[in-house]
Design a protein around this motif. Structure first.
Motif, PDB file in Angstrom:
ATOM      1  N   ILE A   1      11.182   2.281   9.559  1.00  0.00           N
ATOM      2  CA  ILE A   1      10.244   1.417   8.815  1.00  0.00           C
ATOM      3  C   ILE A   1       9.729   0.301   9.724  1.00  0.00           C
ATOM      4  O   ILE A   1       8.526   0.020   9.774  1.00  0.00           O
ATOM      5  N   VAL A   2      10.636  -0.318  10.474  1.00  0.00           N
ATOM      6  CA  VAL A   2      10.233  -1.391  11.397  1.00  0.00           C
ATOM      7  C   VAL A   2       9.240  -0.844  12.421  1.00  0.00           C
ATOM      8  O   VAL A   2       8.208  -1.471  12.709  1.00  0.00           O
TER       9      VAL A   2
ATOM     10  N   GLU B   1      -4.307  -2.759   8.183  1.00  0.00           N
ATOM     11  CA  GLU B   1      -3.701  -3.523   7.101  1.00  0.00           C
ATOM     12  C   GLU B   1      -2.375  -2.877   6.688  1.00  0.00           C
ATOM     13  O   GLU B   1      -2.256  -1.640   6.714  1.00  0.00           O
ATOM     14  N   VAL B   2      -1.404  -3.687   6.343  1.00  0.00           N
ATOM     15  CA  VAL B   2      -0.131  -3.166   5.826  1.00  0.00           C
ATOM     16  C   VAL B   2      -0.339  -2.801   4.356  1.00  0.00           C
ATOM     17  O   VAL B   2      -0.632  -3.661   3.536  1.00  0.00           O
ATOM     18  N   THR B   3      -0.224  -1.518   4.035  1.00  0.00           N
ATOM     19  CA  THR B   3      -0.432  -1.067   2.647  1.00  0.00           C
ATOM     20  C   THR B   3       0.795  -0.312   2.150  1.00  0.00           C
ATOM     21  O   THR B   3       1.702   0.013   2.918  1.00  0.00           O
TER      22      THR B   3
ATOM     23  N   ARG C   1       3.844   7.610   7.292  1.00  0.00           N
ATOM     24  CA  ARG C   1       4.116   7.671   8.729  1.00  0.00           C
ATOM     25  C   ARG C   1       5.598   7.860   9.033  1.00  0.00           C
ATOM     26  O   ARG C   1       5.967   8.051  10.187  1.00  0.00           O
ATOM     27  N   LEU C   2       6.451   7.720   8.022  1.00  0.00           N
ATOM     28  CA  LEU C   2       7.887   7.834   8.289  1.00  0.00           C
ATOM     29  C   LEU C   2       8.270   9.287   8.520  1.00  0.00           C
ATOM     30  O   LEU C   2       7.738  10.186   7.867  1.00  0.00           O
ATOM     31  N   PRO C   3       9.216   9.527   9.442  1.00  0.00           N
ATOM     32  CA  PRO C   3       9.709  10.899   9.612  1.00  0.00           C
ATOM     33  C   PRO C   3      10.595  11.301   8.426  1.00  0.00           C
ATOM     34  O   PRO C   3      11.097  10.438   7.707  1.00  0.00           O
ATOM     35  N   GLU C   4      10.789  12.590   8.261  1.00  0.00           N
ATOM     36  CA  GLU C   4      11.765  13.050   7.271  1.00  0.00           C
ATOM     37  C   GLU C   4      13.171  12.777   7.808  1.00  0.00           C
ATOM     38  O   GLU C   4      13.357  12.742   9.022  1.00  0.00           O
ATOM     39  N   PRO C   5      14.180  12.536   6.977  1.00  0.00           N
ATOM     40  CA  PRO C   5      14.114  12.645   5.518  1.00  0.00           C
ATOM     41  C   PRO C   5      13.596  11.381   4.822  1.00  0.00           C
ATOM     42  O   PRO C   5      13.494  11.343   3.614  1.00  0.00           O
ATOM     43  N   PHE C   6      13.249  10.351   5.633  1.00  0.00           N
ATOM     44  CA  PHE C   6      12.958   9.047   5.020  1.00  0.00           C
ATOM     45  C   PHE C   6      11.693   9.095   4.150  1.00  0.00           C
ATOM     46  O   PHE C   6      11.613   8.417   3.141  1.00  0.00           O
TER      47      PHE C   6
END
Ligand SMILES: [Zn+2]
Length: 324
Positions: free
Chosen positions: A271-272, A284-286, A292-297
């Motif tokens: 996340i960071v 913009e942060v939405t 964009r996070l990889p799995e499994p996240f």
């Protein structure tokens, strides 16, 4: 160790005996009782760690404590100031020491004042609930509607339980570390500053290698970072990973080993990193940044209730001058 595992049945949570007299109280993550707690029999006295999310759940927790350990708790200690861990307080005798850290006290008081306001004005809360129900029904985005409907169900459960809710303030304050000794085992309450919140406490049973993490632990689910210092939280999880502790009970989610702590740490790191990329590119942060996070996240995002708050909080901690 061989012993007969003690049983207790509740519609709100499941109890797992991790060692003789050490009980993980596991709320239903998908349901209304969504946080975890602990009951630890120290031999001649009992410790309860966190009191769940509503009075009815607290009632069952207090009953479980008596049935499983033969007594009321000698102490009730808290992992942090968030209300989903203290709204079961009134189910325990008022003479009990309710233990928090000095740094937890002010934000917990602030939250308790808000809940006292709801108790004092149930009609006002009902009106807010009706307004929120209408907003939820009108929401066209299916994901947002799902996220809102979970919150709505939890507010409705709070409304149903409002007649039982009483605010019980903490009355025993410590800083840093508190050691509780009984005739059979020792429990340690250890404060971590600036991780999930300004002050978190985890419960360590050194002889059993068991750690009740409070909300330093979110397993198989996206951690709530809204009030967090993510980089310091990552460091804390690294310390857990290299510690002698082998069994971890998060504040939300399933019981796990060190591998679950590692995965949680990697989730916060992902996340960071994702927020860092967005900030670096000037975007913009939405709330959809989780794509964009990889799995499994990415799959953990589930109902997505935390997303925007999480990403904004992380952006703020990376670049304090970033927009709210
Ligand atoms: Zn929390």
């Amino acid at each position: 160790m061989t012993h007969t595992s003690k049983q207790f049945s509740s519609p709100f949570f499941e109890i797992r005996e991790l060692a003789q007299g050490v009980f993980a109280v596991l709320g239903d993550r998908e349901g209304l009782c969504h946080s975890n707690a602990a009951i630890v029999d120290l031999g001649d006295r009992t410790l309860v760690f966190d009191t769940l999310t509503l009075p009815s759940y607290g009632d069952d927790l207090a009953r479980a404590c008596r049935e499983l350990t033969g007594r009321d708790p000698c102490w009730v200690a808290f992992s942090h100031y968030h209300a989903d861990h203290f709204l079961g307080n009134q189910s325990f005798p008022t003479s009990t020491p309710f233990m928090v850290t000095q740094a937890m006290l002010a934000p917990m008081d602030e939250s308790m004042v808000q809940y006292q306001g709801i108790i004092d004005d149930p009609d006002g809360f009902k009106q807010e609930l009706d307004d929120f129900t209408a907003t939820c029904e009108a929401e066209e985005d299916a994901n947002k509607r799902k996220a809102m409907s979970i919150n709505l169900a939890r507010y409705q459960a709070l409304y149903r339980d409002l007649g039982k809710l009483r605010i019980v303030r903490p009355n025993t304050i410590f800083e840093g570390k508190m050691v509780l000794s009984g005739s059979k085992r020792t429990a340690e309450l250890i404060e971590v500053a600036h991780a999930h919140t300004v002050s978190d406490v985890y419960l360590r049973l050194p002889n059993e290698g068991i750690c009740f993490m409070g909300d330093l632990g979110f397993f198989d689910t996206i951690p709530f970072l809204g009030y967090a210092d993510p980089l310091h939280w990552i460091g804390t999880l690294r310390e857990f990973e290299s510690s002698a502790m082998t069994t971890f009970v998060p504040g939300h989610g399933v019981v796990g080993g060190t591998d679950k702590v590692t995965l949680e740490r990697e989730c916060i790191e992902a996340i960071v990193a994702a927020v860092g990329e967005v900030l670096a590119s000037g975007e913009e942060v939405t709330g959809v940044l989780g794509e964009r996070l990889p799995e499994p996240f990415r799959s953990w995002e589930g109902d997505g209730r935390f997303n925007l708050m999480n990403y904004r909080a992380v952006a703020k901690s990376i670049h304090p001058d970033s927009q709210d």
